[in-house]
Write an enzyme that holds these catalytic residues in place. Sequence first.
Site, short mmCIF file in Angstrom:
data_model
loop_
_atom_site.label_atom_id
_atom_site.label_comp_id
_atom_site.label_asym_id
_atom_site.label_seq_id
_atom_site.Cartn_x
_atom_site.Cartn_y
_atom_site.Cartn_z
N ARG A 51 0.74 -1.40 -0.11
CA ARG A 51 0.09 -0.03 0.14
C ARG A 51 0.81 1.26 -0.01
O ARG A 51 0.44 2.12 -1.02
CB ARG A 51 -1.05 0.19 1.39
CG ARG A 51 -2.14 -0.63 1.25
CD ARG A 51 -2.55 -1.16 2.47
NE ARG A 51 -1.59 -2.05 2.92
CZ ARG A 51 -1.51 -3.49 2.61
NH1 ARG A 51 -2.76 -3.82 1.87
NH2 ARG A 51 -0.68 -4.24 2.80
N THR A 52 1.85 1.22 0.92
CA THR A 52 2.55 2.56 1.24
C THR A 52 3.20 2.90 -0.12
O THR A 52 3.06 4.17 -0.64
CB THR A 52 3.44 2.50 2.22
OG1 THR A 52 2.69 1.90 3.32
CG2 THR A 52 3.88 3.99 2.52
N LYS A 80 25.95 -4.60 -1.88
CA LYS A 80 27.50 -4.58 -1.69
C LYS A 80 28.26 -3.91 -0.70
O LYS A 80 29.40 -3.80 -0.72
CB LYS A 80 27.74 -4.24 -3.30
CG LYS A 80 27.30 -4.66 -4.60
CD LYS A 80 27.87 -3.72 -5.83
CE LYS A 80 26.94 -3.93 -6.94
NZ LYS A 80 26.96 -2.67 -7.99
N ARG A 101 11.46 4.02 2.90
CA ARG A 101 11.14 2.91 4.17
C ARG A 101 12.16 2.28 4.34
O ARG A 101 13.05 1.76 3.55
CB ARG A 101 10.00 1.88 3.78
CG ARG A 101 9.79 1.00 4.73
CD ARG A 101 8.31 0.16 4.18
NE ARG A 101 7.43 0.82 4.83
CZ ARG A 101 5.96 0.35 4.70
NH1 ARG A 101 5.66 -0.90 4.38
NH2 ARG A 101 4.92 0.81 4.97
N HIS A 129 5.17 5.93 11.55
CA HIS A 129 4.67 5.80 10.11
C HIS A 129 3.97 7.00 9.89
O HIS A 129 2.67 6.59 9.58
CB HIS A 129 3.98 4.42 9.98
CG HIS A 129 3.65 3.88 8.55
ND1 HIS A 129 3.84 4.78 7.39
CD2 HIS A 129 3.29 2.86 8.06
CE1 HIS A 129 3.55 3.97 6.41
NE2 HIS A 129 2.95 2.74 6.74
#
Length: 303
Positions: A51-52, A80, A101, A129
Amino acid sequence: MKKDSFVSIADCSKESIVRIIQKTEFFEQNPNQKLLEGMICASLFFEPSTRTRLSFETAVNRLRGRVIGFSDAATTSSSKGETLKDTIKMVSNYADVIIMRHYLEGAARYASEITDIPIINAGDGANQHPSQTMLDMYSIFKTQRKLEDLTITMAGDLKYGRTVHSLLTGMSHFNPTFHLVAPEELKLPDIYKQFLDKQAIRYFEHTDFSPEVINESDILYMTRVQRERFTDLMEYEKVKNVYVLNNKMLDASKDNLRILHPLPRVNEIAYDVDDNPKAYYFEQAKNGVFARQAIICEVLGIN
Ligand code: CP
């Protein structure tokens, strides 16, 4: 053009929250605008999301901006060994805003300190959030026609639930009463209780998900027990099905009650609830596009 990051809802005044809600309402009525024409938004997802990420990217597309980024950090040079600092500095060379995120608490704040372009926190570990909070608060406003003086029950994982931490912070401006329903293992951390105490906000902790609590509520905010936050999976097994909401449990609930959930759900809301007119979680997720359009414009200083 004023540029600001959106890292924690605790940084937002009541006035800025109300302004973002008003902008969200505008974008719900007028979703297609050319406000980001010529701009590039980086969407950096170091943790999974449906969703986000997709609603942020939809928001950018509806505003005629362009999106670059990744949804799987394993395909990037962080695999890496490139540091977050170097990644953010590089992406800052390419984009006008970074939506990010990350699994580490504080990662978005750190990123905001090492770049001059705005950072939007799309979730940092178990911490915050804030864009979810804006769509949650818009959903509350839309369904209750007010934000003041509501009784909000939050049930499930209140320890690791970053949406819970952000929502109670955002709602603290509006004189709420909270019922906090969680097993001992997943109770709200003390730091958030101290915050509520300091703001003189009423809250009641429960381990039982009782009819009395449900029937008093204007908003019932269900949350998932998050397997990915547990280091000991035996602990997760003990609590994973602790509360399951079903239709019968809503029989004597208030007419204005709406059930919210940040999603994804696992099994904390039975499927029979989906057809109940009080279930609002899918509309809530849809509101995410409009709220995120408002947040992007806010950080870029676009009115
Ligand atoms: N609510 C939420 O953050 O959902 P996603 O993890 O799918 O983005």
